[in-house]
Write a protein that holds these residues in place. Structure first.
Motif, PDB file in Angstrom:
ATOM      1  N   GLU A   1       0.861  -1.179   0.000  1.00  0.00           N
ATOM      2  CA  GLU A   1       0.000   0.000   0.000  1.00  0.00           C
ATOM      3  C   GLU A   1       0.895   1.226   0.000  1.00  0.00           C
ATOM      4  OE1 GLU A   1       0.360   1.499   3.411  1.00  0.00           O
ATOM      5  OE2 GLU A   1       1.819  -0.086   3.083  1.00  0.00           O
ATOM      6  N   LEU A   2       0.402   2.357   0.440  1.00  0.00           N
ATOM      7  CA  LEU A   2       1.137   3.608   0.317  1.00  0.00           C
ATOM      8  C   LEU A   2       2.469   3.599   1.068  1.00  0.00           C
ATOM      9  CD1 LEU A   2       1.259   6.462  -0.750  1.00  0.00           C
ATOM     10  CD2 LEU A   2      -0.260   7.185   1.100  1.00  0.00           C
ATOM     11  N   THR A   3       2.451   3.147   2.304  1.00  0.00           N
ATOM     12  CA  THR A   3       3.684   3.130   3.101  1.00  0.00           C
ATOM     13  C   THR A   3       4.698   2.144   2.542  1.00  0.00           C
ATOM     14  OG1 THR A   3       2.522   3.792   5.115  1.00  0.00           O
ATOM     15  CG2 THR A   3       4.645   2.695   5.395  1.00  0.00           C
ATOM     16  N   ARG A   4       4.235   0.964   2.156  1.00  0.00           N
ATOM     17  CA  ARG A   4       5.138  -0.049   1.607  1.00  0.00           C
ATOM     18  C   ARG A   4       5.733   0.426   0.288  1.00  0.00           C
ATOM     19  NH1 ARG A   4       9.024  -3.432   2.521  1.00  0.00           N
ATOM     20  NH2 ARG A   4       9.100  -5.177   1.048  1.00  0.00           N
ATOM     21  N   ALA A   5       4.947   1.104  -0.529  1.00  0.00           N
ATOM     22  CA  ALA A   5       5.464   1.658  -1.787  1.00  0.00           C
ATOM     23  C   ALA A   5       6.575   2.661  -1.501  1.00  0.00           C
ATOM     24  CB  ALA A   5       4.335   2.309  -2.577  1.00  0.00           C
ATOM     25  N   GLY A   6       6.372   3.472  -0.459  1.00  0.00           N
ATOM     26  CA  GLY A   6       7.410   4.412  -0.060  1.00  0.00           C
ATOM     27  C   GLY A   6       8.684   3.717   0.378  1.00  0.00           C
ATOM     28  N   GLN A   7       8.542   2.630   1.115  1.00  0.00           N
ATOM     29  CA  GLN A   7       9.714   1.868   1.548  1.00  0.00           C
ATOM     30  C   GLN A   7      10.474   1.296   0.359  1.00  0.00           C
ATOM     31  OE1 GLN A   7       7.854  -0.965   4.156  1.00  0.00           O
ATOM     32  NE2 GLN A   7       7.985   0.359   5.956  1.00  0.00           N
ATOM     33  N   ILE A   8       9.735   0.765  -0.604  1.00  0.00           N
ATOM     34  CA  ILE A   8      10.367   0.181  -1.793  1.00  0.00           C
ATOM     35  C   ILE A   8      11.164   1.247  -2.557  1.00  0.00           C
ATOM     36  CG2 ILE A   8       9.902  -0.842  -4.056  1.00  0.00           C
ATOM     37  CD1 ILE A   8       7.472  -2.248  -2.748  1.00  0.00           C
ATOM     38  N   ILE A   9      10.556   2.403  -2.767  1.00  0.00           N
ATOM     39  CA  ILE A   9      11.238   3.478  -3.495  1.00  0.00           C
ATOM     40  C   ILE A   9      12.421   4.018  -2.695  1.00  0.00           C
ATOM     41  CG2 ILE A   9      10.991   5.803  -4.431  1.00  0.00           C
ATOM     42  CD1 ILE A   9       9.751   3.574  -6.131  1.00  0.00           C
ATOM     43  N   ASN A  10      12.265   4.123  -1.392  1.00  0.00           N
ATOM     44  CA  ASN A  10      13.371   4.617  -0.570  1.00  0.00           C
ATOM     45  C   ASN A  10      14.565   3.668  -0.604  1.00  0.00           C
ATOM     46  OD1 ASN A  10      14.487   6.490   1.534  1.00  0.00           O
ATOM     47  ND2 ASN A  10      14.419   4.618   2.747  1.00  0.00           N
ATOM     48  N   ASN A  11      14.293   2.363  -0.615  1.00  0.00           N
ATOM     49  CA  ASN A  11      15.384   1.386  -0.691  1.00  0.00           C
ATOM     50  C   ASN A  11      16.141   1.472  -2.019  1.00  0.00           C
ATOM     51  OD1 ASN A  11      14.748   0.423   1.843  1.00  0.00           O
ATOM     52  ND2 ASN A  11      13.473  -1.264   1.069  1.00  0.00           N
TER      53      ASN A  11
ATOM     54  N   PHE B   1      17.308   5.954  -1.793  1.00  0.00           N
ATOM     55  CA  PHE B   1      17.985   6.458  -0.586  1.00  0.00           C
ATOM     56  C   PHE B   1      17.816   7.978  -0.422  1.00  0.00           C
ATOM     57  CE2 PHE B   1      20.099   2.440  -1.335  1.00  0.00           C
ATOM     58  CZ  PHE B   1      20.129   1.888  -0.041  1.00  0.00           C
ATOM     59  N   VAL B   2      16.595   8.429  -0.616  1.00  0.00           N
ATOM     60  CA  VAL B   2      16.261   9.835  -0.330  1.00  0.00           C
ATOM     61  C   VAL B   2      15.008   9.843   0.573  1.00  0.00           C
ATOM     62  CG1 VAL B   2      17.328  10.969  -2.302  1.00  0.00           C
ATOM     63  CG2 VAL B   2      15.088   9.910  -2.582  1.00  0.00           C
ATOM     64  N   PRO B   3      15.154   9.417   1.810  1.00  0.00           N
ATOM     65  CA  PRO B   3      13.991   9.232   2.687  1.00  0.00           C
ATOM     66  C   PRO B   3      13.163  10.486   2.914  1.00  0.00           C
ATOM     67  CG  PRO B   3      16.047   9.157   3.936  1.00  0.00           C
ATOM     68  CD  PRO B   3      16.409   9.094   2.500  1.00  0.00           C
ATOM     69  N   PHE B   4      13.806  11.653   2.971  1.00  0.00           N
ATOM     70  CA  PHE B   4      13.037  12.877   3.214  1.00  0.00           C
ATOM     71  C   PHE B   4      12.048  13.138   2.081  1.00  0.00           C
ATOM     72  CE2 PHE B   4      12.292  17.457   3.027  1.00  0.00           C
ATOM     73  CZ  PHE B   4      11.882  17.693   4.329  1.00  0.00           C
ATOM     74  N   LYS B   5      12.499  12.991   0.851  1.00  0.00           N
ATOM     75  CA  LYS B   5      11.615  13.209  -0.293  1.00  0.00           C
ATOM     76  C   LYS B   5      10.534  12.130  -0.369  1.00  0.00           C
ATOM     77  CE  LYS B   5      15.022  15.529  -3.275  1.00  0.00           C
ATOM     78  NZ  LYS B   5      15.753  15.451  -4.559  1.00  0.00           N
ATOM     79  N   VAL B   6      10.963  10.880  -0.193  1.00  0.00           N
ATOM     80  CA  VAL B   6      10.027   9.759  -0.345  1.00  0.00           C
ATOM     81  C   VAL B   6       8.936   9.805   0.725  1.00  0.00           C
ATOM     82  CG1 VAL B   6       9.780   7.259  -0.207  1.00  0.00           C
ATOM     83  CG2 VAL B   6      11.672   8.249  -1.501  1.00  0.00           C
ATOM     84  N   PHE B   7       9.338   9.843   1.973  1.00  0.00           N
ATOM     85  CA  PHE B   7       8.341   9.785   3.038  1.00  0.00           C
ATOM     86  C   PHE B   7       7.655  11.129   3.244  1.00  0.00           C
ATOM     87  CE2 PHE B   7      11.093   6.120   4.054  1.00  0.00           C
ATOM     88  CZ  PHE B   7      10.130   5.138   3.927  1.00  0.00           C
TER      89      PHE B   7
END
Length: 218
Positions: A168-178, A181-187
């Protein structure tokens, strides 16, 4: 290999909103059915039903949603049920929503003036007719605002489904962040999307609450 955070990554995250909404809708619909059963059991004249419903509510309100997701997903898989993350998340959130909506609606049923029930008894109405024609319609008006408020919490609660692999939305963010490696933008984007989903509902719940308060003073 680290890739840049671009339009494709943004679209992937935005597309995951549909799964957050779908999971929320399923959990809310199932929770509404279960919640009505729980609420009616909580105000039942049968003591066994009241205690059974109270135990159910205490169990799900007294344990973390994350643990409930773990128990449904890993527990059923241990017993060979072969449940997938989508079904596990739907089932766990439905059970969770049933307990909370049941308790919300129980309070709304009990908020209906007792004179209404007494008048229905005087008219000779049975339990089913009394609840269907007199008590539940009035309780429904009281329940609208807190129900919408709980829906906001349920949407945010779907983020925990990421822990069992549901995308879902949070998991998609985790996948893209991995991958970027730009956690501020992703999350930051994930937080904005949750805000866009939840803030209008929060405003709606407050508006309904104020409107009901005004109506009751007239």
């Amino acid at each position: 290999m680290i890739r840049p955070f671009g339009i494709d990554e943004i679209l992937f995250i935005v597309a995951a909103v549909q799964w957050t909404l779908a999971l929320s809708a399923i959990a809310f619909a199932g929770g509404a059915i279960g919640g009505l059963v729980v609420a009616l059991a909580r105000v039942s004249q049968v003591r066994a039903l009241r205690y059974l419903a109270l135990g159910y509510v205490r169990l799900f309100q007294g344990t973390p949603l994350l643990m409930q997701l773990f128990l449904v997903y890993f527990g059923l898989n241990i017993f060979g049920a072969g449940i997938n993350p989508w079904l596990a998340a739907s089932l766990a959130l439905t059970l969770h929503a049933s307990a909370f909506l049941g308790e919300i609606w129980r309070g709304c049923i009990e908020a209906v003036p007792s004179g209404q029930s007494e008048a229905s008894w005087a008219l000779g109405l049975g339990y089913v007719d009394r609840m269907k024609s007199i008590v539940l319609p009035q309780a429904a008006k009281i329940a609208v605002a807190p129900t919408v408020g709980f829906l906001v919490q349920l949407i945010k609660g779907t983020s925990l489904a990421s822990i069992i692999g549901f995308v879902e939305l949070t998991r998609a963010g985790q996948i893209i962040n991995n991958a970027t490696f730009v956690p501020f933008k992703v999350f930051g984007l994930v937080a904005i999307l949750y805000f866009v989903l939840c803030w209008p509902l929060s405003l709606l719940a407050r508006w309904m609450e104020r409107r009901f308060a005004v109506a009751t003073r007239r």
